[in-house]
Design a protein around this motif. Structure first.
Motif, PDB file in Angstrom:
ATOM      1  N   VAL A 127       1.725  19.034   2.392  1.00  0.00           N
ATOM      2  CA  VAL A 127       1.634  17.618   2.024  1.00  0.00           C
ATOM      3  C   VAL A 127       2.283  16.719   3.082  1.00  0.00           C
ATOM      4  O   VAL A 127       1.927  15.549   3.208  1.00  0.00           O
ATOM      5  N   ILE A 128       3.183  17.250   3.854  1.00  0.00           N
ATOM      6  CA  ILE A 128       3.958  16.441   4.802  1.00  0.00           C
ATOM      7  C   ILE A 128       3.121  15.827   5.935  1.00  0.00           C
ATOM      8  O   ILE A 128       3.304  14.650   6.245  1.00  0.00           O
ATOM      9  N   PRO A 129       2.198  16.541   6.597  1.00  0.00           N
ATOM     10  CA  PRO A 129       1.469  15.932   7.728  1.00  0.00           C
ATOM     11  C   PRO A 129       0.705  14.652   7.382  1.00  0.00           C
ATOM     12  O   PRO A 129       0.798  13.673   8.148  1.00  0.00           O
ATOM     13  N   PRO A 130      -0.028  14.564   6.259  1.00  0.00           N
ATOM     14  CA  PRO A 130      -0.670  13.279   5.956  1.00  0.00           C
ATOM     15  C   PRO A 130       0.344  12.160   5.712  1.00  0.00           C
ATOM     16  O   PRO A 130       0.129  11.013   6.113  1.00  0.00           O
ATOM     17  N   LEU A 131       1.449  12.498   5.069  1.00  0.00           N
ATOM     18  CA  LEU A 131       2.492  11.485   4.841  1.00  0.00           C
ATOM     19  C   LEU A 131       3.112  11.047   6.168  1.00  0.00           C
ATOM     20  O   LEU A 131       3.392   9.858   6.362  1.00  0.00           O
ATOM     21  N   ALA A 132       3.313  11.990   7.067  1.00  0.00           N
ATOM     22  CA  ALA A 132       3.871  11.654   8.385  1.00  0.00           C
ATOM     23  C   ALA A 132       2.920  10.740   9.150  1.00  0.00           C
ATOM     24  O   ALA A 132       3.360   9.802   9.818  1.00  0.00           O
ATOM     25  N   ALA A 133       1.624  10.990   9.045  1.00  0.00           N
ATOM     26  CA  ALA A 133       0.648  10.129   9.720  1.00  0.00           C
ATOM     27  C   ALA A 133       0.673   8.723   9.132  1.00  0.00           C
ATOM     28  O   ALA A 133       0.575   7.729   9.857  1.00  0.00           O
ATOM     29  N   MET A 134       0.828   8.609   7.814  1.00  0.00           N
ATOM     30  CA  MET A 134       0.910   7.283   7.191  1.00  0.00           C
ATOM     31  C   MET A 134       2.172   6.550   7.627  1.00  0.00           C
ATOM     32  O   MET A 134       2.140   5.348   7.886  1.00  0.00           O
ATOM     33  N   VAL A 135       3.276   7.274   7.715  1.00  0.00           N
ATOM     34  CA  VAL A 135       4.533   6.663   8.160  1.00  0.00           C
ATOM     35  C   VAL A 135       4.398   6.198   9.612  1.00  0.00           C
ATOM     36  O   VAL A 135       4.826   5.096   9.970  1.00  0.00           O
ATOM     37  N   ALA A 136       3.794   7.020  10.455  1.00  0.00           N
ATOM     38  CA  ALA A 136       3.681   6.688  11.875  1.00  0.00           C
ATOM     39  C   ALA A 136       2.744   5.507  12.116  1.00  0.00           C
ATOM     40  O   ALA A 136       2.932   4.756  13.075  1.00  0.00           O
ATOM     41  N   ASN A 137       1.749   5.330  11.274  1.00  0.00           N
ATOM     42  CA  ASN A 137       0.764   4.271  11.485  1.00  0.00           C
ATOM     43  C   ASN A 137       0.984   3.044  10.606  1.00  0.00           C
ATOM     44  O   ASN A 137       0.170   2.124  10.634  1.00  0.00           O
ATOM     45  N   ARG A 138       2.058   3.040   9.855  1.00  0.00           N
ATOM     46  CA  ARG A 138       2.336   1.907   8.983  1.00  0.00           C
ATOM     47  C   ARG A 138       2.696   0.675   9.798  1.00  0.00           C
ATOM     48  O   ARG A 138       3.430   0.747  10.778  1.00  0.00           O
ATOM     49  N   ARG A 139       2.177  -0.433   9.380  1.00  0.00           N
ATOM     50  CA  ARG A 139       2.459  -1.692  10.087  1.00  0.00           C
ATOM     51  C   ARG A 139       3.798  -2.237   9.609  1.00  0.00           C
ATOM     52  O   ARG A 139       4.041  -2.388   8.419  1.00  0.00           O
ATOM     53  N   GLY A 140       4.654  -2.546  10.551  1.00  0.00           N
ATOM     54  CA  GLY A 140       5.938  -3.131  10.224  1.00  0.00           C
ATOM     55  C   GLY A 140       5.831  -4.644  10.099  1.00  0.00           C
ATOM     56  O   GLY A 140       4.818  -5.246  10.476  1.00  0.00           O
ATOM     57  N   PRO A 141       6.863  -5.303   9.563  1.00  0.00           N
ATOM     58  CA  PRO A 141       6.806  -6.748   9.388  1.00  0.00           C
ATOM     59  C   PRO A 141       6.727  -7.520  10.707  1.00  0.00           C
ATOM     60  O   PRO A 141       6.194  -8.628  10.739  1.00  0.00           O
TER      61      PRO A 141
END
Length: 91
Positions: free
Chosen positions: A44-58
């Motif tokens: 489950v970790i790799p998809p979550l890591a990809a979401m964290v890495a590509n999340r737009r910051g403020p």
């Protein structure tokens, strides 16, 4: 912001690899179901890591935000179909 996201990504992926290695190198000697459970968590970790890495910051610029360069913004708007081409630069 980018460095922080990249750091979190690599930490999460390191945890993922550690879970796989520990599950089949150590934990399986005592409990195969626990090793399988660790692999499910690691899966489950790799998809979550990809979401964290590509999340737009403020403070991050998004794809449709103006860049501040009027010529570049005009060009991108034309490509996106937001405005027609402007021919003010031509003689």
């Amino acid at each position: 912001m980018y460095a922080r996201r990249r750091h979190r990504y690599f930490v999460m992926m390191g945890i993922c690899i550690a879970l796989f290695v520990l599950a089949w190198g150590v934990v399986r000697l005592w409990s195969v179901p626990a090793a399988v459970g660790m692999c499910v968590v690691a899966m489950v970790i790799p998809p979550l890591a990809a979401m964290v890495a590509n999340r737009r910051g403020p403070d991050d610029r998004w794809w449709d935000d103006p860049s501040g360069d009027p010529r570049s913004d005009e060009w991108w708007d034309e490509l996106d179909g937001k405005k027609g081409p402007r021919h003010e630069d031509r003689p």
